[in-house]
Write a protein that holds these residues in place. Sequence first.
Motif, PDB file in Angstrom:
ATOM      1  N   ILE A  44      -1.055 -18.200 -19.373  1.00 48.47           N
ATOM      2  CA  ILE A  44      -2.321 -18.362 -18.644  1.00 48.47           C
ATOM      3  C   ILE A  44      -2.256 -19.593 -17.753  1.00 48.47           C
ATOM      4  CG2 ILE A  44      -4.777 -18.820 -18.896  1.00 48.47           C
ATOM      5  CD1 ILE A  44      -4.709 -17.264 -21.479  1.00 48.47           C
ATOM      6  N   SER A  45      -1.707 -20.658 -18.311  1.00 43.98           N
ATOM      7  CA  SER A  45      -1.624 -21.887 -17.540  1.00 43.98           C
ATOM      8  C   SER A  45      -0.741 -21.702 -16.310  1.00 43.98           C
ATOM      9  CB  SER A  45      -1.076 -22.985 -18.441  1.00 43.98           C
ATOM     10  OG  SER A  45      -0.674 -24.060 -17.673  1.00 43.98           O
TER      11      SER A  45
ATOM     12  N   ARG B 104      -2.641 -19.824 -13.706  1.00 44.48           N
ATOM     13  CA  ARG B 104      -3.666 -20.636 -13.034  1.00 44.48           C
ATOM     14  C   ARG B 104      -3.062 -21.664 -12.108  1.00 44.48           C
ATOM     15  NH1 ARG B 104      -7.021 -23.732 -16.361  1.00 44.48           N
ATOM     16  NH2 ARG B 104      -8.741 -23.593 -14.914  1.00 44.48           N
TER      17      ARG B 104
ATOM     18  N   ARG C 290      -7.261 -13.074 -25.813  1.00 43.16           N
ATOM     19  CA  ARG C 290      -7.179 -14.436 -25.253  1.00 43.16           C
ATOM     20  C   ARG C 290      -7.043 -14.378 -23.739  1.00 43.16           C
ATOM     21  NH1 ARG C 290      -7.952 -18.547 -23.619  1.00 43.16           N
ATOM     22  NH2 ARG C 290      -7.296 -20.596 -24.317  1.00 43.16           N
TER      23      ARG C 290
ATOM     24  N   SER D  47     -10.293 -13.293 -22.110  1.00 37.19           N
ATOM     25  CA  SER D  47     -11.369 -14.276 -22.090  1.00 37.19           C
ATOM     26  C   SER D  47     -11.082 -15.368 -21.074  1.00 37.19           C
ATOM     27  CB  SER D  47     -11.566 -14.893 -23.471  1.00 37.19           C
ATOM     28  OG  SER D  47     -10.593 -15.877 -23.703  1.00 37.19           O
ATOM     29  N   ALA D  48      -9.815 -15.603 -20.768  1.00 37.85           N
ATOM     30  CA  ALA D  48      -9.522 -16.670 -19.809  1.00 37.85           C
ATOM     31  C   ALA D  48      -9.447 -16.146 -18.381  1.00 37.85           C
ATOM     32  CB  ALA D  48      -8.216 -17.349 -20.165  1.00 37.85           C
ATOM     33  N   LEU D  49      -8.791 -15.000 -18.196  1.00 38.48           N
ATOM     34  CA  LEU D  49      -8.587 -14.463 -16.853  1.00 38.48           C
ATOM     35  C   LEU D  49      -8.998 -13.003 -16.841  1.00 38.48           C
ATOM     36  CD1 LEU D  49      -4.966 -15.826 -16.372  1.00 38.48           C
ATOM     37  CD2 LEU D  49      -6.964 -16.712 -15.235  1.00 38.48           C
ATOM     38  N   PRO D  50     -10.265 -12.726 -16.731  1.00 36.01           N
ATOM     39  CA  PRO D  50     -10.695 -11.330 -16.835  1.00 36.01           C
ATOM     40  C   PRO D  50     -10.204 -10.458 -15.688  1.00 36.01           C
ATOM     41  CG  PRO D  50     -12.551 -12.777 -16.347  1.00 36.01           C
ATOM     42  CD  PRO D  50     -11.397 -13.651 -16.580  1.00 36.01           C
TER      43      PRO D  50
ATOM     44  N   TYR E 224     -14.643  -5.269 -18.225  1.00 36.54           N
ATOM     45  CA  TYR E 224     -15.454  -5.218 -19.435  1.00 36.54           C
ATOM     46  C   TYR E 224     -16.811  -5.854 -19.256  1.00 36.54           C
ATOM     47  CZ  TYR E 224     -14.683 -10.137 -20.675  1.00 36.54           C
ATOM     48  OH  TYR E 224     -14.661 -11.511 -20.696  1.00 36.54           O
ATOM     49  N   GLU E 225     -16.941  -6.718 -18.302  1.00 38.10           N
ATOM     50  CA  GLU E 225     -18.275  -7.257 -18.039  1.00 38.10           C
ATOM     51  C   GLU E 225     -18.473  -7.167 -16.542  1.00 38.10           C
ATOM     52  OE1 GLU E 225     -19.839 -10.839 -20.343  1.00 38.10           O
ATOM     53  OE2 GLU E 225     -19.873 -11.447 -18.239  1.00 38.10           O
TER      54      GLU E 225
ATOM     55  N   ASP F  24     -20.074  -8.532 -14.263  1.00 36.39           N
ATOM     56  CA  ASP F  24     -20.097  -9.686 -13.384  1.00 36.39           C
ATOM     57  C   ASP F  24     -18.727 -10.317 -13.225  1.00 36.39           C
ATOM     58  OD1 ASP F  24     -23.090 -10.326 -15.046  1.00 36.39           O
ATOM     59  OD2 ASP F  24     -22.874  -9.599 -12.992  1.00 36.39           O
ATOM     60  N   ALA F  25     -17.801  -9.908 -14.080  1.00 31.20           N
ATOM     61  CA  ALA F  25     -16.485 -10.540 -13.983  1.00 31.20           C
ATOM     62  C   ALA F  25     -15.558  -9.763 -13.074  1.00 31.20           C
ATOM     63  CB  ALA F  25     -15.861 -10.634 -15.369  1.00 31.20           C
TER      64      ALA F  25
ATOM     65  N   ILE G 126     -14.050 -12.462  -8.185  1.00 33.38           N
ATOM     66  CA  ILE G 126     -14.126 -13.921  -8.178  1.00 33.38           C
ATOM     67  C   ILE G 126     -14.417 -14.349  -6.760  1.00 33.38           C
ATOM     68  CG2 ILE G 126     -13.031 -15.942  -9.184  1.00 33.38           C
ATOM     69  CD1 ILE G 126     -10.522 -14.417  -9.442  1.00 33.38           C
ATOM     70  N   CYS G 127     -15.143 -15.433  -6.646  1.00 31.11           N
ATOM     71  CA  CYS G 127     -15.329 -16.030  -5.331  1.00 31.11           C
ATOM     72  C   CYS G 127     -14.436 -17.256  -5.242  1.00 31.11           C
ATOM     73  CB  CYS G 127     -16.786 -16.454  -5.135  1.00 31.11           C
ATOM     74  SG  CYS G 127     -17.856 -15.063  -4.849  1.00 31.11           S
TER      75      CYS G 127
ATOM     76  N   VAL H  40     -12.739 -12.466  -3.507  1.00 31.34           N
ATOM     77  CA  VAL H  40     -11.304 -12.228  -3.455  1.00 31.34           C
ATOM     78  C   VAL H  40     -10.988 -10.744  -3.480  1.00 31.34           C
ATOM     79  CG1 VAL H  40      -9.140 -12.677  -4.633  1.00 31.34           C
ATOM     80  CG2 VAL H  40     -10.873 -14.431  -4.556  1.00 31.34           C
TER      81      VAL H  40
END
Lengths: 663, 344, 453
Positions: free
Chosen positions: B13-14, B17, B60, B63-66, B273-274, B276-277, B280-281, B305
């Motif tokens: 994940i890191s 990002r 995991r 939750s970090a990068l949907p 899954y959600e 709103d996710a 991304i702006c 994006v």
Amino acid sequence: MSKLNKDVSQKDVVQAVVVAEYFGNEFAPITNDTPLALLPLLNVPLIEYTLEFLSLGGIEETFLFCCSNVDTIKQHIKKSIEKSAGWSLTMQVRVIVSESCRSFGDCLRDLDAKGLIRSDFVLLEPGIVGNIKLLPILKKHVDICKADKGAAMTLVLQEAGVGQKGRCLYEELLLVATTNYRVLLHQKLGVSKKRKIEVPLEMIMDNSSVNIYHNLKDTHLAICSASVLPLFSDNFDFQTKDDFVRGLLMNEEILGSTIYWHRISGSEYAAAVTNWRMYQSISRDILHRWLYPLVPDMGISSQHRNYVHLQNNIYRSKDVHLTQNSSLIEDVIIGSGTSVADKTNVSRSIIGESVKIGKNVVIEDSYVFSNTVIKDHCDIKHSVIGHDCVIEPQCKITQACILGDGVKLHKKTVIENELIQSQKPKDELLTNKLNEKAYKLKIQNCSTEISDSEEDGLLSRKLLRLHIHEEDVPSDDESFKSTDSEDELSYTTSPVPDDTNLFLNEVIDSLARGFEDKLQCDNLILEINSSRYAYNVTVKEVNFNVVKAILTLPFQLFVGQAYLQSLRLLLVYFSPILTNYLRNVSAMGDCLQAIEEFASTNNELNECVAAVLNWFYDKDYLSEEVILDWFSSIDSNTRFYARVQPFTNWLQQAEEASSSGDE
Amino acid sequence: MLETELVDVINLISDIRHGKVYTSYDVAIHTEQLIEKLISEGQWNTAEDLMVLIKARINRIMSALPQESTPVNIMRHILKIIRELYDTGFKYKSEGQQSLHHLITSNVDNAEDYSKPLPSLRSSLLDHLAEYKTGLELSTDNIATQALEHIHADEIILTVGKSNTVEKFLKHAAEKRKFQVIVVEAAPLYHGHEMAINLTKSNIQTTVIPDSAVFAMMSRVNKVIIGTHTVMANGGLRAACGVHMVALAAKRYSVPIMVLAHMYKLSPLHLCYEQDAFNICASPADVLPYSSGPIINKVHVYNPVFDYVPPDLVTLFISHQGGNAPSYVYRLLSELYDPNDNEI
Amino acid sequence: MAFKQEFQAVILAAGKGSRMHEITAGKPKCLLPIGNKPLVWYPIHKLQHIGFTDVILIIFENQKVEIQNALDKLGLLIKIEYVTVKNEDQGTADSLRSIHDKIHSDVLILSCDFVSDVNLGGILNLFRMHNASLCALLLNTPTNQVAVPGPKIKYKPERDLIGLDAQTNRLVFLASASDFESSVSLPKALIRKHTSITMHSNLIDSHVYVLKHWIIQYLQQESSISTIKGELLPHIIKKQLLKPTKVDYNVSTLNTSDKNDIFAFAKESDLDLRIRNASGFNDHYGDLKSSYHDDIIRCFAYIAEPEVFGIRVNNLPAYYNINLQIIDKWKKLSNEKELVRIDSSADIQSSQVDDKCIVWDSCKLSEKTSFKNSVLGSTCEVQKFSRIFNSVVMNNVTIEEKVALENCIVCNGAVIKSGSTIKNCIIGSQHLVPEESVHTNEILTVADRLMEL
């Protein structure tokens, strides 16, 4: 983008120094308990932003310099590493402690003594947030150092338009640089009332063209060569980074070091939280995603998505409890566990975690930290409320109040523009107790001197506090009215006004000397006349300036004594001079003009102007008609007018009496 | 699961990002390596244990990068492989394609018990994984070899922004055929410029047009060939910003749109899954630079994006196996993933 | 059909040439020979080339006849209107004021000493594009330095400080470097308005200006302004910062001064303003102000390209340099005209006239003389055994035998007696150099002439 430019850090590790200690009391009373590094910015401690920024930027080793609250910070760092914060995976953080430092410069001197820095490094002042890729800038700095052996520092600046709220008005920057990005002049204009800026002539003449920038914002970030720390150690008067820059530029020949600057472009952004106003604008910028990819909904360093980003820049945590009638209007962050009750409106605010907000509350442009309870019918505008506070119902907290941690306000408290803390401050005299858990705090300026600096002090406080009004404070004089005098606009000293001033000074000197040495007035008249020819002054100006000189003399000769008495003495002594010059109507007009002008800038004369006019009238230097004519022409709104009015009223009655007496 | 046990995922994940791992292909390869390491060195005995480990990782990452669907898709596929191997190891379920009837009527076998240890599981998994890896690496080339079927001489092809897959596809066709390519710039990042430069290096006649000219040029275009970030379960796309507009213009002029999609881009989720996710702006600086002055404080600037493109606008999906209609995507999904894994 | 002219051209030729008084004493500066044409021919030719049919030439009363004669001989197509001034010490703005009744449109002002190959269309287009109040032409500094005849004085060029807004190219600051002692002070309001200013110290002001008509009328009122470059231009540039006072219709104002402020003259047509508001054009970004900051007075500067050649021939090095280079630069300066190096009426017996020499009409060059890289004015006579190298010889000069002349400037009517060796000297007008004299690095002239300023 999948390859990082590792050319810079071949053998040496890329290092950064963060001076995490804030020397100042800008953020009191919040910083009474928490250090600035842990101040929550959008519910995440400031230091996380800084470290994540450095990690994203490519830094591999960071030295965190602390002087106070060291344990709290160390604990926080340890916890973050355990939670696998993003920066901990790529960067090593070492906390350096030094209890005895009193300023930024001291910290760097201490660092130099410890000898941990080996080569070029990135220097950060406290409270920086950013998303810049640092490695290319480092490489550019290395290239510059190769070309110019004396290059000490590269300042990193961002372009920001005038009037933008992201610029701190207190730090307005004027930069003069060559086309090669070498800095020639670096000046923080602050809030000085001066209307002109001085640029040394040789700076412009030595280079074929220089650029003068006023649209830059200081990011408080700099790339330093290894020579910077020794320079700090050598010069003990460098207390802040600005001192350093100024010192280096002034003594370029002696110290042989030059400073360059770099403009960040594209989607790069950097800023420092140096006062509340910057806190406010940086919060808003992060909410608006200028700091992408360090945005709240992607977790700054926690790599968890804590918020959902919705329309109108609303960031809502997953387990927020909202009711149907409550509304989040725009630019809001709500932390997890918070509940908002009926009919409450929240806009442009940051609400921390586990905050309980009651019914019918209006929160605008405010910052509420975690675990606070705000009960019903409160009004919170433009304020900061610390952790663990309890605000009882029907309170009004407006106009840039700052409440520290743990403050409890009783029902129906109204506070405006106050600093409140929960503990009793040490100095009892300075406070005002609101209740057991709320004490007003007054930050003492170094004022009680002349009006100017006090105004400046108050003004600067205002500018540092939260931004309430839409307009900027010192922007009104942006355009001149066309009736402004040429002096305002001219940038060359034209000879004419100077001469008149010189003439006035000459007259003052002559009269002063004459009075002290008890010279004959005829001789003084001769002196004044010859000065007049030397300076080519007109008759009107002679009359004007003579009267003005006499009015000025009491300050010079009778320092500390009552103005009126001293003036009377002088007037009596100089009567022959007055007789000589005030011969006709126009001369009388000049005399009155002098009095008017002098009174407008001088309080003492303003007080006793009626008496002075009376004396002149008695001695027949001024006639009634002239006085009344002149009186009708002055502005009726000034104090001066009010002062003169009783005299002229009396005069009018006397005139009527005398004229009626005549008939 | 504790953060300390998920170190490998956190590192991934890191990296994502920080931009060290950027293209979908790189992410896929890294994910695959992660799983390989987990399988070969991880602490697990039964299939159940392994699946729990993988599911934790999926959670995991989500939750970090949907928005990053690639690692999650690959892990889901691995879960399906595990189930299959387990089944073939213990039971003798019919291999090959299950019939439509079977798919609908087979209820979810909740009581599937994967906890019996199977000694050969590890090695067979690693074999399958190696195969999968080769498949991944050759995926782009496989898609590219189909280029000649779709691109004919003297055609005008339109593409949006930059995609490595599309680039290889077009270059492969250019070896044999002569055609023209129009590249849409794709503001605000203008990746189209890079794409055009790369195409011209292979002597393909290229034209770059701004986004605003798409509708005007569409009438002359024969085909639209684009890549995508993700293919949703209904056949819709999560593509780069601006593709929806191109798709609408193409629909208006009845120009076929072909989407080159690798198998790891197929997601079993409908619209994330959600809700709103989904999008991304990014930073508004690409749209309105920070130096613009006081206007910044008076406006809200959004820089999304992704774009959602509904399935009715897409004509054909081209994967390494060949072309498929959007309505067939559900079938592909059933081959890739197990329905039990969709909700984790 | 009478069209209203867009521009009128004015050439200021009433200067005394005070910076090179050694050679302009007693002779109009605009008639100094450069190559085979007088100095003033170059700007006139430029105007003619770009399409002007009339030009107003401002000259001294007592030089009128001489100048008129010289110009008539040149066969120019452009119609020259001669306007004379009586007072020698008059400033350039005063001259403009005196012709204000002849000016009906925007004015292009050139100085008679402007020699360049720049395309004037550039500055005129910049003026039109922004509907500017004034536009100035700036040149880059030439790089070569040659040894100058006359005593060895270091010529310090006068430098100007020119401030341009980096975004919009507006001229926001103009002053001479000698106006300041140690520091330049700028109003804070200027920096807040133009946030990024580039201050040049190496550009040369060519004294080519385009002014709007209302400036001439404003000049009528401001009688204290006497030079264009020194006073008028900085004055107008400073006024850019002003905004017109809003008229309050509710209060009756007593106009106590006789003067109108500048905005009574500087007006923009309503239509222009509405067009600008309706269009999305803005010349700058960074604040929310509208285009040009709503300034009615706008000053611009046009910087010529680096390869353009241009100098102002107002001092000795410049004059000497241009003469040496004239053959090379001729093509560009004259827009591809043929260079007649040697006039047909010259009587040349000499065999050693190299191809860098220019000989005017009615010259008499005897045999056994040698000329290299020199200019010989009309009706010159050079007798046998003389050598002239790298020199400028003006009209009616007699050079007797066995004279060696190197790097010199010889003014009108001088006589150099035989056997002299003159190097690096300036020989004043009508001066007689005795026989066998040897001079180096001197100014040879009648003593009282040196006092003439």
